[in-house]
Design an enzyme around this catalytic site. Structure first.
Site, PDB file in Angstrom:
ATOM      1  N   CYS A 113       0.818  -1.151   0.046  1.00  0.00           N
ATOM      2  CA  CYS A 113       0.014  -0.156  -0.079  1.00  0.00           C
ATOM      3  C   CYS A 113       0.804   1.505  -0.061  1.00  0.00           C
ATOM      4  O   CYS A 113       0.415   2.210  -0.614  1.00  0.00           O
ATOM      5  CB  CYS A 113      -0.856   0.054   1.206  1.00  0.00           C
ATOM      6  SG  CYS A 113      -0.217   0.226   2.958  1.00  0.00           S
TER       7      CYS A 113
ATOM      8  N   ASP B  37      -8.069   5.293  -1.097  1.00  0.00           N
ATOM      9  CA  ASP B  37      -7.811   3.943  -0.429  1.00  0.00           C
ATOM     10  C   ASP B  37      -7.254   3.105  -1.228  1.00  0.00           C
ATOM     11  O   ASP B  37      -8.044   2.550  -2.365  1.00  0.00           O
ATOM     12  CB  ASP B  37      -8.835   3.217   0.159  1.00  0.00           C
ATOM     13  CG  ASP B  37      -8.405   2.209   1.503  1.00  0.00           C
ATOM     14  OD1 ASP B  37      -7.492   1.703   1.091  1.00  0.00           O
ATOM     15  OD2 ASP B  37      -9.307   1.618   2.123  1.00  0.00           O
TER      16      ASP B  37
ATOM     17  N   HIS C 281      -6.149  -0.270  -0.955  1.00  0.00           N
ATOM     18  CA  HIS C 281      -6.754  -1.663  -0.386  1.00  0.00           C
ATOM     19  C   HIS C 281      -7.634  -2.290  -1.269  1.00  0.00           C
ATOM     20  O   HIS C 281      -7.865  -3.540  -0.800  1.00  0.00           O
ATOM     21  CB  HIS C 281      -6.731  -1.461   0.934  1.00  0.00           C
ATOM     22  CG  HIS C 281      -5.767  -0.963   1.954  1.00  0.00           C
ATOM     23  ND1 HIS C 281      -5.399   0.341   2.111  1.00  0.00           N
ATOM     24  CD2 HIS C 281      -4.558  -1.513   2.358  1.00  0.00           C
ATOM     25  CE1 HIS C 281      -4.604   0.549   2.923  1.00  0.00           C
ATOM     26  NE2 HIS C 281      -3.767  -0.721   3.129  1.00  0.00           N
TER      27      HIS C 281
END
Length: 523
Positions: free
Chosen positions: A187, A407, A409
């Site tokens: 990430c 994000d 993820h």
């Protein structure tokens, strides 16, 4: 491994560990729905539109399961998730909707230097930005003998048939000797790619400092091509790992980056790429002088032809074709004479990266206004990091204290050809500034010395407490001297800082004999 197929999707049940909760089976009602749809297809396909909608819903449900699974194995389990539910908000706005909240005063949105009072306009701006997230099924990265092991199991995942060109793509996801996904460990690399990609997109979409329309263009496609997950793409995940390894950071595939490792990797990758581009331009110019035509680089980040006969056009193209020079300052000190010398020598924009820690466990309140001022600056290209156990890409804020971020993820399947739409999203999340983790990498893109002076004055006027400006280099600034190779992550944390020594020993010193040869794997 068992395969079940219908007319539109392939279900893959990969090997699972001895945790029954990870083995997600199809629900009876879902099977009944599939059978009903098959009967409908047999009746002359009258409900094709409804069938497609159901297929998309099934795909969404299964990707949702996979995302939840990834969060579980990467430390974002129920405890963290419950905390996120309390602190974060996910916004998805239909740009075609004209609905505005008229009960209260208009909310102000600051997104990378632009101000909006309309939710619709803010959402449209968010969707213009590039968003890079976890990918699955990319070009294999060999595991290190003393590094983490690849994840060799997945729950039931639905693949759209278009993404499965052949069985090699499927086999790669089950490879025990190679990483074909960065889910669970990449990430910080993805948020760093986000920052760099949007800096390049801004640079190549501007003329004379005025932004042009951010429609999907060949320019955008060319920028995205630089970040594809192959060794041949200069800013790929593969090359981030390769760069960190060559810098004696010794980060192995499957291990986590911190802000310092990410910034130094960007610096090496970008400056190496610029050297290659300069060599190509020199060869092209030499070919013109000798009367021989020399092929131009495959990558063209401008609308005009690189073979223009006009000298002025050629100079302008050369400038626009330049990837920015990368300047890393871990102590956030900037020296006017040094910056001026870089602009004179390089003749191209500078991307400033500041890998910093603004507190111990939380960001010190002393820095709140300075963080907001940086995100609101027209020179900002965002902040990477800033969340315990995760790294996000912060692009602005809403109101007075709600930070807006992308994000990374969400795992996505690698597609060939590249699906440009998968690099955009209208959804973003929000985080209260007092929940921000102190470890982060700040990005600022400055194109000229005049812009540098403008940015400097704006920092003075807002009393920015993060960045420090000095007229002269009284003591020669040192290049980053990190003697830590990778972090000893506590628990299942995915993202910690390389710079600050903590009692919990957040990193391992390469010089320590007791840590040599120690393995580090995701739990």
């Amino acid at each position: 491994m068992s395969l079940m197929s219908d007319d539109s999707e392939v279900f893959v049940q990969a090997p699972t560990v001895a945790n029954a909760e990870l083995n997600i089976e199809a629900k009876p009602e879902a099977n009944a729905q599939v059978n009903a749809e098959a009967d409908s297809d047999a009746n002359l396909g009258n409900n094709l539109g409804e069938q497609q909608t159901t297929d998309e819903s099934a795909f969404g449900r299964n990707i949702g399961k996979f995302t939840a699974f990834v969060k579980e194995i990467t430390g974002s389990g129920t405890e963290v998730e419950e905390q996120e539910k309390r602190n974060n908000h996910t916004i998805s706005v239909d740009p075609s909707s004209n609905h505005e909240n008229t009960s209260f005063e208009p909310t102000t949105y600051k997104i990378l230097g632009r101000t909006y009072t309309s939710t619709t306009d803010a959402s449209a701006r968010v969707q213009e930005l590039l968003w890079l997230s976890y990918r699955c099924g990319f070009e294999p990265i060999p595991k290190s003998d003393d590094g983490p092991q690849p994840i060799t199991f997945f729950p039931s995942i639905v693949f759209n048939r278009l993404t499965l060109v052949n069985l090699s793509n499927l086999r790669s996801l089950l490879d025990k000797d190679h990483f074909t996904s960065d889910a669970g460990w990449g990430c910080m690399i993805r948020t760093s790619q986000n920052l760099l990609a949007n800096a390049l997109l801004r640079l190549f979409h501007t003329t004379g400092g005025q932004p042009q329309n951010f429609a999907v263009t060949k320019t955008e496609a060319d920028v995205i091509e630089l970040f594809q997950d192959t060794l041949s793409a200069p800013f790929s995940l593969h090359n981030f790992i390769k760069a960190a390894n060559s810098l004696s950071l010794n980060i192995k595939p499957g291990q986590w980056f911190g802000p310092s490792a990410a910034s130094l990797s960007i610096k090496k990758l970008v400056n190496d790429y610029n050297l290659i581009q300069q060599e190509r331009r020199s060869e092209r110019d030499s070919g013109r002088d000798s009367g021989h035509k020399v092929p131009t680089p495959n990558l063209k980040l401008h609308s005009k032809s690189a073979d223009s006969d006009s000298d002025s056009d050629s100079d302008a193209i050369s400038k626009r074709n330049s990837i920015p020079y990368v300047y890393v300052s871990e102590n956030c000190d900037l020296y006017d004479d040094e910056i001026n010398a870089i602009f004179e020598l390089e003749q191209r924009p500078i991307l400033f990266l500041f890998p910093i820690r603004l507190g111990i466990e939380q960001v010190n309140k002393y820095y709140y206004s300075s963080i907001l001022q940086i995100l609101a600056s027209k020179f900002s290209v965002g902040i990477a990091g800033g969340k315990p156990s995760s790294s996000f890409y912060f692009i602005g804020y809403e109101g007075e204290d709600d930070l807006i971020y992308f994000d990374p993820h969400l795992p996505q399947i690698v597609q060939t050809p590249v699906n440009l739409e998968s690099y955009h999203t209208s959804e973003y999340s929000k985080l209260k500034i007092d929940q921000l983790d102190p470890s982060m990498m700040i990005g600022i893109l400055i194109e000229t010395i005049d812009e540098y002076q403008e940015f400097k004055m704006s920092c003075f006027e807002s009393d920015n407490k993060i960045l420090h400006f000095h007229p002269l280099v009284t003591t020669a600034p040192r290049e980053s001297s990190i003697n830590q190779s990778w972090e000893e992550v506590q628990g299942e944390e995915e993202f910690v800082n390389l710079n600050i020594v903590k009692n919990e020993e957040d990193f391992v010193d390469l010089g320590s004999a007791s840590t040599q040869g120690q393995n580090h794997e995701p739990s």
